[in-house]
Design an enzyme around this catalytic site. Structure first.
Site, PDB file in Angstrom:
ATOM      1  N   ARG A 145      -1.727  39.353  20.879  1.00 45.16           N
ATOM      2  CA  ARG A 145      -0.539  38.533  21.623  1.00 45.16           C
ATOM      3  C   ARG A 145       0.217  39.561  23.002  1.00 45.16           C
ATOM      4  O   ARG A 145       1.144  39.739  22.606  1.00 45.16           O
ATOM      5  CB  ARG A 145       0.409  38.020  20.845  1.00 45.16           C
ATOM      6  CG  ARG A 145      -0.163  36.639  19.929  1.00 45.16           C
ATOM      7  CD  ARG A 145       1.251  36.268  18.983  1.00 45.16           C
ATOM      8  NE  ARG A 145       2.271  35.533  19.877  1.00 45.16           N
ATOM      9  CZ  ARG A 145       3.477  35.365  19.495  1.00 45.16           C
ATOM     10  NH1 ARG A 145       3.686  35.910  18.249  1.00 45.16           N
ATOM     11  NH2 ARG A 145       4.240  34.818  20.378  1.00 45.16           N
ATOM     12  N   GLU A 175      -0.983  51.861  15.757  1.00 43.03           N
ATOM     13  CA  GLU A 175      -0.495  51.947  14.485  1.00 43.03           C
ATOM     14  C   GLU A 175      -1.432  51.291  13.532  1.00 43.03           C
ATOM     15  O   GLU A 175      -1.435  51.415  12.212  1.00 43.03           O
ATOM     16  CB  GLU A 175       0.972  51.468  14.402  1.00 43.03           C
ATOM     17  CG  GLU A 175       1.297  50.227  14.237  1.00 43.03           C
ATOM     18  CD  GLU A 175       1.235  49.735  15.531  1.00 43.03           C
ATOM     19  OE1 GLU A 175       1.851  48.486  15.955  1.00 43.03           O
ATOM     20  OE2 GLU A 175       1.003  50.324  16.667  1.00 43.03           O
ATOM     21  N   ARG A 183       4.620  38.761  29.147  1.00 46.39           N
ATOM     22  CA  ARG A 183       4.549  38.295  27.552  1.00 46.39           C
ATOM     23  C   ARG A 183       3.142  37.511  27.263  1.00 46.39           C
ATOM     24  O   ARG A 183       2.879  36.637  28.041  1.00 46.39           O
ATOM     25  CB  ARG A 183       5.827  37.593  27.046  1.00 46.39           C
ATOM     26  CG  ARG A 183       7.129  38.313  26.746  1.00 46.39           C
ATOM     27  CD  ARG A 183       8.361  37.438  26.775  1.00 46.39           C
ATOM     28  NE  ARG A 183       7.948  36.162  25.982  1.00 46.39           N
ATOM     29  CZ  ARG A 183       8.247  35.901  24.708  1.00 46.39           C
ATOM     30  NH1 ARG A 183       8.971  37.047  24.085  1.00 46.39           N
ATOM     31  NH2 ARG A 183       8.060  35.140  24.023  1.00 46.39           N
ATOM     32  N   HIS A 215      -1.883  48.438  19.858  1.00 49.10           N
ATOM     33  CA  HIS A 215      -1.223  48.680  18.746  1.00 49.10           C
ATOM     34  C   HIS A 215      -1.958  49.979  18.010  1.00 49.10           C
ATOM     35  O   HIS A 215      -2.741  49.727  17.235  1.00 49.10           O
ATOM     36  CB  HIS A 215      -1.236  47.696  17.522  1.00 49.10           C
ATOM     37  CG  HIS A 215      -0.288  46.229  17.848  1.00 49.10           C
ATOM     38  ND1 HIS A 215       0.962  46.444  17.352  1.00 49.10           N
ATOM     39  CD2 HIS A 215      -0.400  45.401  18.721  1.00 49.10           C
ATOM     40  CE1 HIS A 215       1.464  45.153  17.882  1.00 49.10           C
ATOM     41  NE2 HIS A 215       0.638  44.540  18.636  1.00 49.10           N
ATOM     42  N   CYS A 273       3.592  47.066  22.223  1.00 51.69           N
ATOM     43  CA  CYS A 273       3.480  45.881  22.604  1.00 51.69           C
ATOM     44  C   CYS A 273       4.882  45.114  22.718  1.00 51.69           C
ATOM     45  O   CYS A 273       5.416  45.306  23.804  1.00 51.69           O
ATOM     46  CB  CYS A 273       2.854  45.104  21.101  1.00 51.69           C
ATOM     47  SG  CYS A 273       2.380  43.394  21.586  1.00 51.69           S
TER      48      CYS A 273
END
Length: 215
Positions: A149, A190, A120, A188, A88
């Site tokens: 996001r 993680e 972004r 993500h 990200c």
């Protein structure tokens, strides 16, 4: 894992704890990086087998990297072949060019390692965050992916290998890419229980120990 890999996780801001736990569950030794570890040309970062740049706020992370004197040492380590993984905001920091959600160019501190232009917040605000399943080449296939996001790569050079695509506001766009010793994802890993992306990165780090190529 024989001779456990030593991974540095940038811990200035963002989801660094989740990356640390994921890497440790894969057998790696992890050190959180908050300041220059030393005074060598690479600021002591050369003692790691690889470095992870977490999700968070890329403008804040870039500014803090400058303030802590870590921007140039990170750049030098990666150019000398150290594997670097960014998720990200970490992906944004790795790219050569950054644009805002409306497509306008942005100036912010970046490493400029990945030959790509990134947008972004391409999917919109926090409320537009979503989960989907993606097939990621090199990471044993289909997996859950969380986009929060999230940025998207809007263009990239010929040396950037696209590992996965996702449907988004720009059509089918890269969600995971690799360029030599660099690995980056818009999502993500993680934040899920699936450790295949982290295992994939650790395999790159093992290759780095054997002297595999750099960017």
């Amino acid at each position: 894992m024989v001779g456990a890999l030593h991974i540095g996780v940038l811990a200035l801001q963002g989801a660094f704890r989740e990356h640390r736990l994921a890497l440790e569950s894969c057998g790696a030794k992890v050190t959180e990086i908050r300041r220059r570890p030393g005074d060598s040309a690479c600021a002591g970062l050369e003692n790691f087998d690889g470095i992870v740049l977490p999700g968070g706020e890329s403008t804040v992370m870039g500014r803090l990297l400058e303030e802590e004197g870590l921007l140039e040492p990170l750049r030098d380590c990666a150019r000398m072949g150290m594997p670097v993984y960014g998720s990200c905001a970490g992906l944004i920091l790795m790219c050569r060019e950054v644009e805002d959600a409306d497509g306008s160019p942005m100036k912010q501190p970046v490493l400029g390692l990945l030959d790509a232009r990134v947008r972004r917040n391409a999917f919109g605000r926090q409320t537009e965050s979503f989960e989907t399943r993606l097939d990621v080449a090199g990471a044993a296939g289909d997996m859950e992916a969380m986009f929060i996001r999230a940025p998207l790569i809007v263009s990239h050079g010929p040396d950037v290998e696209v590992l996965s695509l996702v449907d988004g506001p720009l059509g089918r766009s890269p969600a995971a890419v690799r360029q030599g010793n660099l690995l980056a994802t818009s999502f993500h890993p993680e934040l899920t229980a699936d450790r295949r992306i982290h295992s994939f990165f650790l395999n790159l780090c093992l290759d780095g120990r054997k002297g595999a190529g750099s960017i």
